[in-house]
Motif scaffolding. Structure first.
Motif, short mmCIF file in Angstrom:
data_model
loop_
_atom_site.label_atom_id
_atom_site.label_comp_id
_atom_site.label_asym_id
_atom_site.label_seq_id
_atom_site.Cartn_x
_atom_site.Cartn_y
_atom_site.Cartn_z
N MET A 396 79.83 -30.82 16.33
CA MET A 396 78.51 -30.50 15.78
C MET A 396 77.60 -31.72 15.78
SD MET A 396 78.84 -30.28 11.61
CE MET A 396 80.02 -28.96 11.54
N PHE A 397 78.13 -32.88 16.17
CA PHE A 397 77.32 -34.10 16.15
C PHE A 397 76.64 -34.38 17.49
CE2 PHE A 397 80.13 -34.62 12.55
CZ PHE A 397 79.32 -35.22 11.60
N ILE A 398 76.83 -33.54 18.49
CA ILE A 398 76.15 -33.74 19.77
C ILE A 398 74.65 -33.72 19.55
CG2 ILE A 398 75.68 -32.72 22.03
CD1 ILE A 398 78.59 -31.84 22.15
N GLY A 399 73.97 -34.77 20.02
CA GLY A 399 72.52 -34.89 19.83
C GLY A 399 72.14 -35.68 18.59
N ALA A 400 73.12 -36.04 17.76
CA ALA A 400 72.82 -36.79 16.53
C ALA A 400 72.74 -38.28 16.81
CB ALA A 400 73.89 -36.52 15.48
N GLU A 401 71.85 -38.96 16.10
CA GLU A 401 71.77 -40.42 16.20
C GLU A 401 72.78 -41.03 15.25
OE1 GLU A 401 67.99 -42.95 16.75
OE2 GLU A 401 68.48 -43.21 14.63
N LEU A 402 73.66 -41.87 15.79
CA LEU A 402 74.70 -42.52 15.01
C LEU A 402 74.49 -44.03 14.99
CD1 LEU A 402 77.83 -40.57 16.35
CD2 LEU A 402 76.34 -39.97 14.43
N ILE A 403 74.99 -44.66 13.95
CA ILE A 403 74.88 -46.11 13.84
C ILE A 403 76.28 -46.69 13.67
CG2 ILE A 403 73.92 -48.04 12.54
CD1 ILE A 403 71.67 -46.23 11.62
N GLY A 404 76.72 -47.45 14.65
CA GLY A 404 78.03 -48.08 14.59
C GLY A 404 78.90 -47.71 15.77
N LYS A 405 79.47 -48.72 16.41
CA LYS A 405 80.31 -48.51 17.58
C LYS A 405 81.64 -49.23 17.40
CE LYS A 405 80.67 -49.62 22.50
NZ LYS A 405 80.04 -50.30 23.66
N VAL A 406 82.73 -48.54 17.71
CA VAL A 406 84.06 -49.17 17.68
C VAL A 406 84.28 -49.91 19.00
CG1 VAL A 406 86.54 -48.76 17.61
CG2 VAL A 406 85.03 -47.45 16.11
N TYR A 407 84.64 -51.19 18.89
CA TYR A 407 84.95 -51.98 20.08
C TYR A 407 86.40 -51.79 20.52
CZ TYR A 407 80.64 -54.80 19.85
OH TYR A 407 79.33 -55.24 19.87
N SER A 408 87.32 -51.96 19.57
CA SER A 408 88.74 -51.92 19.93
C SER A 408 89.60 -51.76 18.69
CB SER A 408 89.14 -53.18 20.70
OG SER A 408 88.76 -54.34 19.99
N THR A 409 90.87 -51.45 18.93
CA THR A 409 91.84 -51.23 17.85
C THR A 409 93.14 -51.92 18.21
OG1 THR A 409 90.83 -49.03 17.59
CG2 THR A 409 92.84 -49.47 16.36
N ILE A 410 93.77 -52.54 17.20
CA ILE A 410 95.02 -53.27 17.41
C ILE A 410 96.04 -52.77 16.39
CG2 ILE A 410 96.14 -55.53 17.40
CD1 ILE A 410 93.37 -56.76 17.98
N ASN A 411 97.21 -52.37 16.89
CA ASN A 411 98.28 -51.91 16.00
C ASN A 411 99.57 -51.76 16.80
OD1 ASN A 411 99.30 -51.02 13.45
ND2 ASN A 411 99.19 -48.90 14.14
N ASN A 412 100.70 -51.90 16.13
CA ASN A 412 102.01 -51.73 16.77
C ASN A 412 102.16 -52.56 18.03
OD1 ASN A 412 102.78 -49.87 14.80
ND2 ASN A 412 102.03 -48.11 15.97
N GLY A 413 101.58 -53.76 18.02
CA GLY A 413 101.68 -54.65 19.17
C GLY A 413 100.88 -54.17 20.38
N GLN A 414 99.95 -53.25 20.16
CA GLN A 414 99.13 -52.71 21.25
C GLN A 414 97.65 -52.95 20.98
OE1 GLN A 414 100.33 -48.67 22.58
NE2 GLN A 414 102.06 -48.86 21.17
N TYR A 415 96.91 -53.01 22.06
CA TYR A 415 95.47 -53.30 21.99
C TYR A 415 94.73 -52.31 22.88
CZ TYR A 415 91.11 -55.91 22.99
OH TYR A 415 89.80 -56.29 23.16
N ILE A 416 93.82 -51.54 22.29
CA ILE A 416 93.00 -50.59 23.06
C ILE A 416 91.54 -50.96 22.87
CG2 ILE A 416 92.14 -48.20 23.08
CD1 ILE A 416 94.90 -47.20 22.70
N THR A 417 90.82 -51.05 23.98
CA THR A 417 89.41 -51.40 23.93
C THR A 417 88.56 -50.31 24.56
OG1 THR A 417 87.74 -53.03 24.59
CG2 THR A 417 89.60 -52.72 26.08
N ASN A 418 87.35 -50.15 24.05
CA ASN A 418 86.40 -49.18 24.59
C ASN A 418 85.44 -49.83 25.59
OD1 ASN A 418 87.34 -46.96 23.07
ND2 ASN A 418 86.19 -47.65 21.29
#
Length: 419
Positions: A396-418
């Motif tokens: 339902m958020f398609i078209g909504a203006e959002l503030i804040g972007k996730v760069y990456s997440t680190i856990n369990n010895g793993q690293y995921i980046t956007n």
């Protein structure tokens, strides 16, 4: 893993020595080895730099649904956990929405095994009753021993008050957490949206707030009688907030959550007849959203959730009356909540809640496992379907203006980046 995070502004209200401080963070083999004002990279170190880089402990979501097993076309466990990781979440509670529903220890073991070796940890709920039909209690003790963190007939109210009483008494033997969805089915009837001015104007069958308020009041009376641990998921009315606040003042062991979309939107958006806005509990009025936000701020509402519910296109692109309930939310909860409440309150809400489920909360400290979410709290963008990594696109958020972007997440010895 040998990563050096440069110039991270830390948001962590529970860590006075680091909160709002800018630090470099060195992570090696999944462990935080050093936190300092300046750290120089040595050897083969991956240096991570981002514009306006902020960080916090990894985020937690108490209500996500995938599809596997049974509804893999909606979302597999693997892809769902990937979406969660890219959205900043390191721990999620999985609703028992699959088919067959998890009502035995072997079902819980299957879900745990399917989620093994992922960045994001999955903690499954088992159903409260066999086949979630509300008649007989499921294998609660065995499921708890196999890893279930609570018991919930997802979005199905416990109509049998005596069975809820027995469940609350029984789980005290092993510290189990019982869920009760806040809706009286007799009052709700065949309603699909909030009962009020908008539903009358649009000719849609309504679910009155009374349906939720009566159920919450009943459940709290039962809890007061039995003792035990009760969780009321995704409340949506002002009266529910008041009832739960009064119960907590009495010392009852009750917690509750709210879905982010019930804070952002009201039933006014239904005038578009867009089935993306069809959720359960339904979007309510402005007075309800104000009470929910107040309840979050004063601690009555324990935590916020995305209530991420992927649905395939055949379930949503039909007449509004026939469409299924649910919206995705993992990818939009940060940007929408940050816009509403500001960064410090947002991160506090996204980081709390684990203890209710017996899950240890991560600590941002040297020598501790790295469990971090990295983000830019000031980036503004319009959320579009291209931003959706979930298999289903019913947001339902398609078209909504959002503030804040996730760069990456680190856990369990793993690293995921956007990036």
């Amino acid at each position: 893993m040998n990563i050096l995070l440069k110039s991270v502004k830390i948001i962590d209200k529970n860590n006075e020595s680091l909160h709002l401080k800018t630090r470099d963070i060195h992570i090696k083999n999944g462990i935080i080895v050093k936190i300092a004002a300046k750290i120089e990279p040595e050897g083969k170190t991956q240096v991570v730099k981002h514009k306006n880089l902020h960080g916090s402990i990894g985020w937690f979501d108490s209500s996500v649904s995938f599809g596997e097993p049974g509804y893999e076309e909606r979302e597999t466990i693997e892809n769902g956990l990937q979406v969660a990781a890219q959205s900043g979440f390191t721990d999620v509670i999985l609703n028992p929405t699959m088919h067959p529903c998890p009502d035995s220890s072997s079902d819980i073991v299957y879900l745990k095994n399917a989620a093994a070796n992922q960045l994001t940890n999955l903690y499954p709920l088992g159903t409260l009753t066999m086949k979630a039909d509300g008649n007989d209690l499921a294998e609660l003790y065995d499921m708890k021993n196999s890893g279930a963190v609570g018991f919930y007939d997802y979005k199905l109210p416990m109509t049998n008050a005596n069975l809820l009483k027995i469940a609350l008494q029984y789980v005290q033997n092993f510290d189990g957490l019982v869920y009760s969805f806040p809706m009286d089915t007799k009052i709700a009837g065949k309603g699909i949206v909030n009962e009020g001015e908008v539903s009358t104007k649009l000719g849609l069958k309504g679910i009155p707030t009374l349906a939720e308020d009566l159920q919450v009041a009943r459940d709290l009376f039962i809890l007061e009688y039995t003792g035990g641990k009760l969780h009321i998921p995704t409340i949506s009315t002002a009266t529910s907030v008041k009832l739960i606040s009064d119960a907590k003042k009495k010392g009852l062991n009750v917690s509750c959550s709210v879905a982010v979309h019930n804070l952002i939107y009201t039933d006014a958006v239904l005038e578009q007849f867009d089935s993306a806005y069809k959720v359960l509990p339904p979007l309510r009025t402005k007075a309800d959203t104000k009470a929910l936000i107040k309840g979050l701020k004063d601690g009555t509402i324990d935590f916020i959730t995305s209530d991420h519910t992927p649905m395939n296109i055949e379930e949503k692109r039909v007449e509004f009356d026939n469409a299924s309930f649910g919206t995705t939310g993992l990818e939009t909860i940060f940007g929408s909540l940050n816009q509403l409440l500001g960064i410090e309150t947002t991160i506090d809400l996204l980081s709390k809640g684990r203890e209710r489920y017996g899950i240890k909360s991560p600590i941002l400290k040297e020598g501790e496992p790295a469990c971090l979410t990295l983000f830019n709290p000031d980036e503004t963008y319009v959320f579009d379907e291209k931003h959706i990594e979930s298999t289903s696109k019913n947001s339902m958020f398609i078209g909504a203006e959002l503030i804040g972007k996730v760069y990456s997440t680190i856990n369990n010895g793993q690293y995921i980046t956007n990036e």
